[in-house]
Enzyme design. Structure first.
Site, PDB file in Angstrom:
ATOM      1  CD  GLU A 163      -1.536  -2.028   1.818  1.00  0.00           C
ATOM      2  OE1 GLU A 163      -2.258  -3.411   0.983  1.00  0.00           O
ATOM      3  OE2 GLU A 163      -0.608  -2.772   1.935  1.00  0.00           O
ATOM      4  CG  HIS A 170      -9.926  -8.574   5.245  1.00  0.00           C
ATOM      5  ND1 HIS A 170      -7.988  -9.345   6.797  1.00  0.00           N
ATOM      6  CD2 HIS A 170      -8.209  -8.432   3.948  1.00  0.00           C
ATOM      7  CE1 HIS A 170      -7.722  -9.321   6.309  1.00  0.00           C
ATOM      8  NE2 HIS A 170      -6.906  -8.643   4.461  1.00  0.00           N
TER       9      HIS A 170
END
Length: 301
Positions: A35, A104
């Site tokens: 990321e 998540h």
């Protein structure tokens, strides 16, 4: 556009399917699982005059690159006195409902909302995804674009031709006279279903407002709805502490206190990590039944 598996694989949620065939690998770029690399590359591309779109597979992992988002991207235009702008979009799958577990399934729009310099968008329909994403790409500032993963299977009518919406515009998606329900993303269809039940089963006519954009926030539409109905309910998937509804309730209390016939009510997820077990996750997230019961109880008290 860059991100993990967005090229040949078409994205883990198949949101970028066919793009590499249409635009080629120079514009649709796969990245490693990093990321920080994605956000850093997007920031650099924007600084050189491009309008890049970065995709973070899950919104939870903004945390991995949060320094770059909150301290670099959000502040560059301000700290350079406008000499460097960052017209970039960071798309990400947000929210729960699929049993993906605590790491998540988070709704993190309130993380982004509190950082000056970021614009924050969360659509609830296919048409709004297109219109708001087009507006986000054209915007001169960085936009965090939250796409609810539980809404990806949603189908809906989308007009032909170019659709460019306006950031900072809420939408009244159901008119009503007895109470205002504010909702975002997955909570919008749940609020609409709850409003239908409240009308048919309890005679309570609710107006439902899709907030759509948290920054900028369409206070005019929200305050106008409260002035018509005199009651306010927010339906928030993010944890209760410091949720976006708390900010809106404070605005309404400050600017429309005398329009209210009762205290604003927030319907939220508890301040807990989301469970992975379906039955426990369903208990934690605001449901149609919980919205109906909370509104009914408040209106009849």
């Amino acid at each position: 556009m860059i991100g993990e598996d967005i090229g040949a694989a078409g994205g883990v949620f198949k949101t970028t399917e066919g793009l590499i065939d249409r635009f080629g690998p120079s514009r649709i770029r796969d990245t490693p699982i990093s990321e920080q690399a994605i956000v850093g590359a997007v920031m650099g591309a924007a600084m050189t005059g491009l309008r890049p779109i970065g995709e973070l597979m899950f919104s939870d992992f903004f945390a991995v690159a949060w320094d770059m988002v909150a301290n670099q991207i959000a502040k560059t235009r301000y700290m350079t006195n406008g000499q460097v702008s960052l017209p970039l979009v960071l798309r990400t799958a947000n929210g729960g409902g699929l049993g993906f577990g605590a790491q998540h399934s988070q709704s993190v729009e309130n993380w982004a909302m509190m950082i000056p310099g970021l614009k924050v968008v969360a659509p609830s329909t296919p048409r709004d995804v297109i219109g708001l994403l087009a507006a986000a790409v054209r915007d001169p500032d960085p936009v965090i674009f939250f796409e609810h993963k539980s809404l990806y299977p949603t189908k809906g009518d989308v007009p032909e031709g170019e659709i460019v919406d306006r950031l900072g515009s809420a939408k009244v998606v159901r008119a009503g006279k007895d109470a205002t329900i504010l909702a975002l993303a997955l909570m919008v269809p749940r609020a609409l279903e709850a409003a239908d039940k409240l009308k048919s089963e309890h005679g309570i006519d609710c107006e439902v407002v899709d907030v759509r954009s948290l920054v900028p926030l369409d206070t005019q539409t929200i305050l106008g709805s409260v002035a018509r109905t005199h009651r306010l309910f927010t339906v928030e998937e993010n944890p209760r502490l410091c949720g976006w509804g708390a900010e809106i309730v404070s605005i309404v209390a400050d600017e429309a206190f005398y329009d209210l016939d009762g205290p604003p009510v927030r319907i939220t997820t508890p301040h807990i990590p989301l469970p992975a077990a379906d039955i426990l996750e369903d208990i934690a997230l605001p449901t149609v039944e919980r919205i109906v019961e909370r509104v009914r109880r408040s209106m009849n008290s």
